[in-house]
Design a protein around this motif. Structure first.
Motif, short mmCIF file in Angstrom:
data_model
loop_
_atom_site.label_atom_id
_atom_site.label_comp_id
_atom_site.label_asym_id
_atom_site.label_seq_id
_atom_site.Cartn_x
_atom_site.Cartn_y
_atom_site.Cartn_z
N ILE A 104 0.84 -1.20 0.00
CA ILE A 104 0.00 0.00 0.00
C ILE A 104 0.88 1.25 0.00
O ILE A 104 0.64 2.20 -0.74
CB ILE A 104 -0.95 0.00 1.22
N LEU A 105 1.93 1.23 0.82
CA LEU A 105 2.85 2.37 0.92
C LEU A 105 3.54 2.62 -0.42
O LEU A 105 3.63 3.76 -0.88
CB LEU A 105 3.88 2.07 2.01
N ARG A 106 4.01 1.55 -1.05
CA ARG A 106 4.70 1.67 -2.34
C ARG A 106 3.76 2.22 -3.41
O ARG A 106 4.11 3.14 -4.16
CB ARG A 106 5.24 0.30 -2.76
N ASN A 107 2.53 1.68 -3.47
CA ASN A 107 1.54 2.18 -4.44
C ASN A 107 1.18 3.64 -4.17
O ASN A 107 0.99 4.41 -5.11
CB ASN A 107 0.28 1.31 -4.40
N GLY A 108 1.10 4.00 -2.89
CA GLY A 108 0.81 5.39 -2.54
C GLY A 108 1.91 6.33 -3.00
O GLY A 108 1.62 7.42 -3.52
N ILE A 109 3.16 5.93 -2.82
CA ILE A 109 4.28 6.76 -3.26
C ILE A 109 4.27 6.92 -4.78
O ILE A 109 4.46 8.02 -5.30
CB ILE A 109 5.63 6.15 -2.77
N ILE A 110 4.00 5.81 -5.48
CA ILE A 110 3.96 5.86 -6.95
C ILE A 110 2.84 6.78 -7.43
O ILE A 110 3.04 7.63 -8.30
CB ILE A 110 3.79 4.44 -7.54
N LEU A 111 1.63 6.63 -6.83
CA LEU A 111 0.49 7.46 -7.24
C LEU A 111 0.73 8.93 -6.96
O LEU A 111 0.48 9.79 -7.81
CB LEU A 111 -0.78 7.01 -6.52
N SER A 112 1.20 9.24 -5.74
CA SER A 112 1.40 10.66 -5.40
C SER A 112 2.52 11.27 -6.25
O SER A 112 2.42 12.42 -6.68
CB SER A 112 1.67 10.84 -3.91
N ALA A 113 3.58 10.49 -6.52
CA ALA A 113 4.67 11.00 -7.37
C ALA A 113 4.16 11.24 -8.80
O ALA A 113 4.47 12.27 -9.41
CB ALA A 113 5.83 10.01 -7.38
N ALA A 114 3.36 10.29 -9.32
CA ALA A 114 2.81 10.45 -10.67
C ALA A 114 1.90 11.67 -10.75
O ALA A 114 1.97 12.47 -11.69
CB ALA A 114 2.04 9.20 -11.08
N GLY A 115 1.05 11.85 -9.74
CA GLY A 115 0.16 13.01 -9.71
C GLY A 115 0.93 14.32 -9.61
O GLY A 115 0.62 15.29 -10.31
N PHE A 116 1.94 14.34 -8.76
CA PHE A 116 2.75 15.54 -8.59
C PHE A 116 3.48 15.90 -9.89
O PHE A 116 3.51 17.05 -10.30
CB PHE A 116 3.73 15.31 -7.44
N LEU A 117 4.06 14.88 -10.54
CA LEU A 117 4.77 15.13 -11.80
C LEU A 117 3.81 15.61 -12.89
O LEU A 117 4.16 16.48 -13.70
CB LEU A 117 5.50 13.87 -12.27
N LEU A 118 2.60 15.06 -12.91
CA LEU A 118 1.60 15.49 -13.89
C LEU A 118 1.21 16.96 -13.65
O LEU A 118 1.09 17.73 -14.61
CB LEU A 118 0.36 14.59 -13.81
N ILE A 119 1.05 17.34 -12.39
CA ILE A 119 0.71 18.73 -12.07
C ILE A 119 1.84 19.67 -12.51
O ILE A 119 1.60 20.72 -13.11
CB ILE A 119 0.41 18.88 -10.56
N ILE A 120 3.10 19.28 -12.23
CA ILE A 120 4.25 20.09 -12.65
C ILE A 120 4.30 20.20 -14.17
O ILE A 120 4.53 21.28 -14.73
CB ILE A 120 5.57 19.51 -12.09
N PHE A 121 4.07 19.08 -14.86
CA PHE A 121 4.05 19.08 -16.32
C PHE A 121 2.99 20.06 -16.84
O PHE A 121 3.24 20.83 -17.77
CB PHE A 121 3.79 17.66 -16.85
N LEU A 122 1.79 20.03 -16.24
CA LEU A 122 0.71 20.92 -16.68
C LEU A 122 1.05 22.39 -16.43
O LEU A 122 0.69 23.25 -17.24
CB LEU A 122 -0.60 20.54 -15.98
N ILE A 123 1.73 22.67 -15.33
CA ILE A 123 2.15 24.06 -15.04
C ILE A 123 3.15 24.53 -16.09
O ILE A 123 3.05 25.66 -16.61
CB ILE A 123 2.74 24.16 -13.61
N VAL A 124 4.12 23.67 -16.43
CA VAL A 124 5.12 24.02 -17.45
C VAL A 124 4.45 24.26 -18.80
O VAL A 124 4.73 25.25 -19.50
CB VAL A 124 6.20 22.92 -17.56
N VAL A 125 3.52 23.38 -19.18
CA VAL A 125 2.81 23.52 -20.45
C VAL A 125 2.01 24.81 -20.47
O VAL A 125 2.00 25.54 -21.46
CB VAL A 125 1.90 22.29 -20.69
N GLN A 126 1.33 25.12 -19.37
CA GLN A 126 0.49 26.30 -19.29
C GLN A 126 1.29 27.59 -19.48
O GLN A 126 0.83 28.52 -20.14
CB GLN A 126 -0.22 26.32 -17.94
N HIS A 127 2.49 27.63 -18.93
CA HIS A 127 3.28 28.85 -19.00
C HIS A 127 4.10 29.00 -20.29
O HIS A 127 4.52 30.09 -20.64
CB HIS A 127 4.22 28.95 -17.79
N ASN A 128 4.33 27.89 -20.99
CA ASN A 128 5.19 27.95 -22.18
C ASN A 128 4.45 27.82 -23.51
O ASN A 128 4.98 28.19 -24.54
CB ASN A 128 6.28 26.89 -22.10
#
Length: 195
Positions: A104-128
């Motif tokens: 559960i811990l491993r899956n949680g880390i993977i999900l939160s990391a994937a979500g965080f990276l997706l949010i960062i990607f969307l911020i970069v796309v929005q500004h550029n």
């Protein structure tokens, strides 16, 4: 366990917490529906729930579980098998739950990391970039990013922690001191007749 009685004594901190359980026979510890030998038999749900309740009532680092039964039921060979069976059961259960917790811990880390990276990607796309198509993708992917992040954090900080008491209980029981005590047969008193 039909006639099982329990007695607990609370020791000073750091010592064994003694739990005494009265048994009619060895079978009281095991499931009524399992007819295999003592080495393979499944522990009774009644026994497991009673021990769990008693262990959680007063926390202690060490548990001493004493099984009391009448002397005519005493069999040291069977007792050794039962002690091994109980220790093996709780050890296996502890590591099984610990494995689930880590998963559960491993899956949680993977999900939160994937979500965080997706949010960062969307911020970069929005500004550029300012393409209409990317704006539509951003609108669709933004909630997904937040969902993954919060779901992952929930798994790390809530779901994984829920299993910790179960792991601790099973490890405590896996390391418990188990003993069998035999008591003499109590003969009924003879009635005296008045003369």
């Amino acid at each position: 366990m039909n006639e099982m009685e329990t007695i607990t004594n609370q020791p000073p901190a750091g010592e064994y917490r003694e739990i005494s359980i009265w048994l009619d026979k060895y079978d009281d510890l095991f499931s009524e529906f399992d007819e295999s030998g003592f080495q393979e038999r499944t522990l009774s749900d009644n026994f497991l729930s009673e021990v769990r309740k008693l262990v959680h009532e007063v926390p202690a680092a060490k548990i001493e579980l004493k099984f009391n039964l009448m002397q005519d039921q005493n069999n040291p060979e069977i007792e050794n098998v039962i002690i091994k069976n109980i220790h093996d059961f709780f050890t296996e259960k502890a590591w099984s739950v610990k494995k689930e917790m880590n998963e559960i811990l491993r899956n949680g880390i993977i999900l939160s990391a994937a979500g965080f990276l997706l949010i960062i990607f969307l911020i970069v796309v929005q500004h550029n970039f300012h393409f209409t198509i990317l704006k539509g993708m951003e609108m669709m992917l933004d909630p997904l990013g937040w969902f993954l992040t919060w779901n992952g954090l929930d798994m790390i900080f809530v779901q994984a922690k829920k299993e910790q008491p179960t792991v601790e209980f099973n490890l405590k029981m896996a390391n418990a001191k188990l003993t069998f005590l035999s008591f003499g047969i109590v003969m009924p008193m003879e009635e005296t007749t008045e003369i």
